[in-house]
Design an enzyme around this catalytic site. Structure first.
Site, PDB file in Angstrom:
ATOM      1  N   GLY A  37       4.613   0.240   1.232  1.00 27.87           N
ATOM      2  CA  GLY A  37       5.381  -0.450   2.253  1.00 27.87           C
ATOM      3  C   GLY A  37       6.767   0.131   2.473  1.00 27.87           C
ATOM      4  CD  GLU A  38      10.310  -0.023  -1.932  1.00 29.55           C
ATOM      5  OE1 GLU A  38      10.437  -1.018  -2.649  1.00 29.55           O
ATOM      6  OE2 GLU A  38      10.655   1.131  -2.289  1.00 29.55           O
ATOM      7  CG  ASP A  39       7.221   5.822   0.868  1.00 25.81           C
ATOM      8  OD1 ASP A  39       6.430   6.501   0.194  1.00 25.81           O
ATOM      9  OD2 ASP A  39       8.385   5.565   0.506  1.00 25.81           O
ATOM     10  CB  THR A  40       4.483   4.495   5.991  1.00 27.23           C
ATOM     11  OG1 THR A  40       3.503   3.749   5.259  1.00 27.23           O
ATOM     12  CG2 THR A  40       4.697   5.845   5.334  1.00 27.23           C
ATOM     13  NE  ARG A  41       5.626  -3.754   4.404  1.00 26.71           N
ATOM     14  CZ  ARG A  41       4.474  -4.279   3.997  1.00 26.71           C
ATOM     15  NH1 ARG A  41       3.647  -4.803   4.876  1.00 26.71           N
ATOM     16  NH2 ARG A  41       4.148  -4.266   2.724  1.00 26.71           N
ATOM     17  CD  GLU A 103      -4.059  -2.097  -1.500  1.00 26.51           C
ATOM     18  OE1 GLU A 103      -3.550  -1.144  -0.861  1.00 26.51           O
ATOM     19  OE2 GLU A 103      -3.693  -3.270  -1.364  1.00 26.51           O
TER      20      GLU A 103
END
Length: 574
Positions: A37-41, A103
């Site tokens: 999430g922190e990279d590409t959300r 995941e």
């Protein structure tokens, strides 16, 4: 999340995927998105998600696909299991998230045990960096290995060490899969790269078509005009009603047209058995939820009543070019509750309705009413042969019997399929017996389907009128019939209008005579026969042979009683 909880989470994920091989649950999503999430959300993954949804793929991502209050560690494995393909966006800091690594392990386990596809996408990293754990991946695993060494509790240390080994294996495995690398494709332009990903997903995941019966004899002839209408590129909103008696093939035609055209629209939905579902508790709300879920690509909408559902549907459909099929609609209020007013539909949207009622909609509200024609003799014989003999013509010795069955079915596909299947593999003696029975007692499964039209008539007046016409007036002049039945207390003109609307009756344009398909007439007489199967004299209507037999029996009975009385009188006198 603590390490012990993460361990339980990991075991639970593996358990769910192992169960997937036996559960047989259908796919709820086309795509599951796994990303850091922190990279590409808010950048690449958000653009990819939007492109997938706009292309018509039901796509799961954890920030909006899970309802608030649900536990991620319970919902995510379920979503992975129910996704046809998982896209793993491997970015610079992907390995710094133990959640992402857990995941990934689950995604690959479901790939191994259940066959769910996996598409790795390398965003600003090379496959070799992932496989060899170089750069940021190396730093992340140095931290994990330090945590293992610093863990004082032996059991927890062994558990974490095992997880780290599993993460390393998962990264090697995903890096070895055929994937897509941003640096090597589309000159590094993300928009072009995303388009390529969507195309790859389109090749891997075909949106599910509806199941249609085999041997669609004459389908192109019956569906051709509507298909041309669906492919018309004009911006007009259109509604077509496909009408006819039960078993004539309305739903089959609608499914066939839907499969041919749903990918041409931004959204599509096929609502089956509207009449039946709407009669169940919260049935209309269930239909509204399905429509919204289909149009919004799997996104669930909370709807508590039909009025609220109409507002949500209006919001969803007014900005999308959609194809909606409402199958087996019986009342206008079902349309109003599920679809609302068509004037707010987005330009180019198309609505198909199947119904037993010709005049369900006003002429101003529908482009055309398409009444499904009965099958011709040659078509009927071919369809019957496929079900009876597994080929397009009868086998030697069965031609005459087959023609008799085809004549009885009167061009009704349902009857041809049911009787063909029931007679398949039977001897000539069985065929002869079955045909004799059909002439006396119509086939129950066919009548059950046809009787829906009778049961849906407005009141006893129209039901009694139908039974009288079926028993006595088929083939008679309409005006003469009206004169006779008006004298019996019927409101015959409006009643005939209602029977025509339900496709139970036709009036010849040239000779003005009343006409019913053989099976529709047989159904009426069977309803009367079932009033008293053993004593015809107790039935409400008698015709031809039955009437003669009853009169003869009553005459004999009267003579018997008279003669008995005379004997008794004579005895008394003596």
């Amino acid at each position: 999340m603590t390490r012990s909880v993460r361990s339980v989470h990991l075991r639970f994920l593996s358990f769910v995927c192992a169960m997937a091989t036996t559960s047989g649950s259908p796919f709820a999503y086309h795509v599951f998105l796994s990303f850091r999430g922190e990279d590409t959300r808010k950048t690449f993954t958000d653009h990819l998600y939007t492109a997938l949804v706009q292309a018509g793929f039901q796509t799961f991502r954890d920030d909006d696909s899970i309802e608030r209050g649900k536990y991620l560690n319970l919902e995510l494995p379920k979503a992975i299991e129910q996704s046809r393909i998982s896209i793993v966006v491997l970015s610079e800091n992907y390995a710094s998230s133990t959640w992402c690594l857990d995941e990934l392990v689950t995604i690959l386990e479901c790939n191994r045990t259940h066959g769910n596809d996996v598409l790795p996408v390398f965003h600003d990293v090379e496959p070799s960096e992932v496989r060899k754990r170089e750069g940021s991946f190396e730093k992340a695993f140095e931290r994990y290995e330090n945590e293992v060494e610093e863990e004082d509790d032996h059991e927890r240390r062994m558990e974490l060490a095992k997880r780290v080994v599993g993460w390393k294996a998962a990264l090697r495995q995903v890096a070895a899969l055929t994937g897509m690398v941003l640096k090597n494709q589309a000159d590094g332009h993300e928009s072009k790269f995303i388009k390529k990903i969507v195309n790859v997903v389109g090749d891997k995941v075909k949106r599910t078509e509806l199941s249609v019966a085999p041997h669609l004899i004459g389908i192109d002839l019956r569906a051709g005009n509507i298909n041309s209408w669906l492919r018309d590129e004009s911006n007009d909103v259109g509604i077509v009603a496909i009408c006819g008696i039960g078993g004539i093939g309305k739903t089959t035609i609608a499914k066939y047209l839907y499969n041919l055209n749903f990918e041409r629209f931004e959204g599509s939905s096929f609502l089956a058995s509207v009449r039946e579902v709407s009669e169940q508790p919260d049935g209309l709300v269930r239909l509204q939820r399905q429509l919204l879920s289909d149009i919004l690509k799997g996104k669930k909408e909370k709807i508590y009543n039909a009025d609220q559902g109409i507002v949500r549907i209006k919001e969803a459909l007014r900005c999308r070019k959609v194809l909606v099929v409402l199958d087996d609609v019986d009342q206008v209020d079902q349309l109003d509750a599920v679809l609302g007013m068509p004037d707010w539909l987005y330009s180019g949207s198309k609505i198909i309705i199947t119904t037993r009622r010709k005049q369900l909609l006003k002429a101003s509200e529908v482009d055309t009413v398409h009444e499904v024609a009965r099958m011709h003799r040659t078509e009927s014989l071919e369809l019957f042969s496929w079900y009876a003999f597994g080929q397009d013509h009868p086998i030697e010795g069965y031609m005459d019997y087959s023609k008799r069955v085809v004549h009885y079915c009167d061009g009704l596909p349902l009857a041809l399929q049911v009787l063909g299947s029931s007679l398949s593999g039977k001897s000539i003696d069985v065929w002869e017996s079955a045909l004799e029975k059909l002439e006396a007692i119509p086939e129950g499964e066919i009548l059950k389907k046809l009787k829906i039209s009778y049961d849906s008539l407005q009141d006893d007046h129209d039901k009694n009128l139908y039974l009288d016409i079926a028993c006595f007036f088929v083939g008679k002049d309409k005006d003469w019939t009206i004169t006779i039945l008006d004298g019996c207390g019927f409101f015959t003109k409006i009643g005939i209008h209602n029977l025509i609307d339900r496709c139970l009756l036709r009036v010849g344009q040239r000779d003005n005579k009343l006409w019913m398909p053989h099976l529709i007439q047989d159904m009426g007489r069977e309803i009367v026969r079932l009033e008293s199967t053993k004593e015809p004299g107790k039935r409400s209507r008698l015709w031809q042979k039955e009437a003669f037999n009853v009169l003869r029996e009553k005459t004999v009975r009267i003579i018997y009683l008279m003669s008995t009385s005379m004997v008794l009188v004579g005895i008394c006198l003596n």
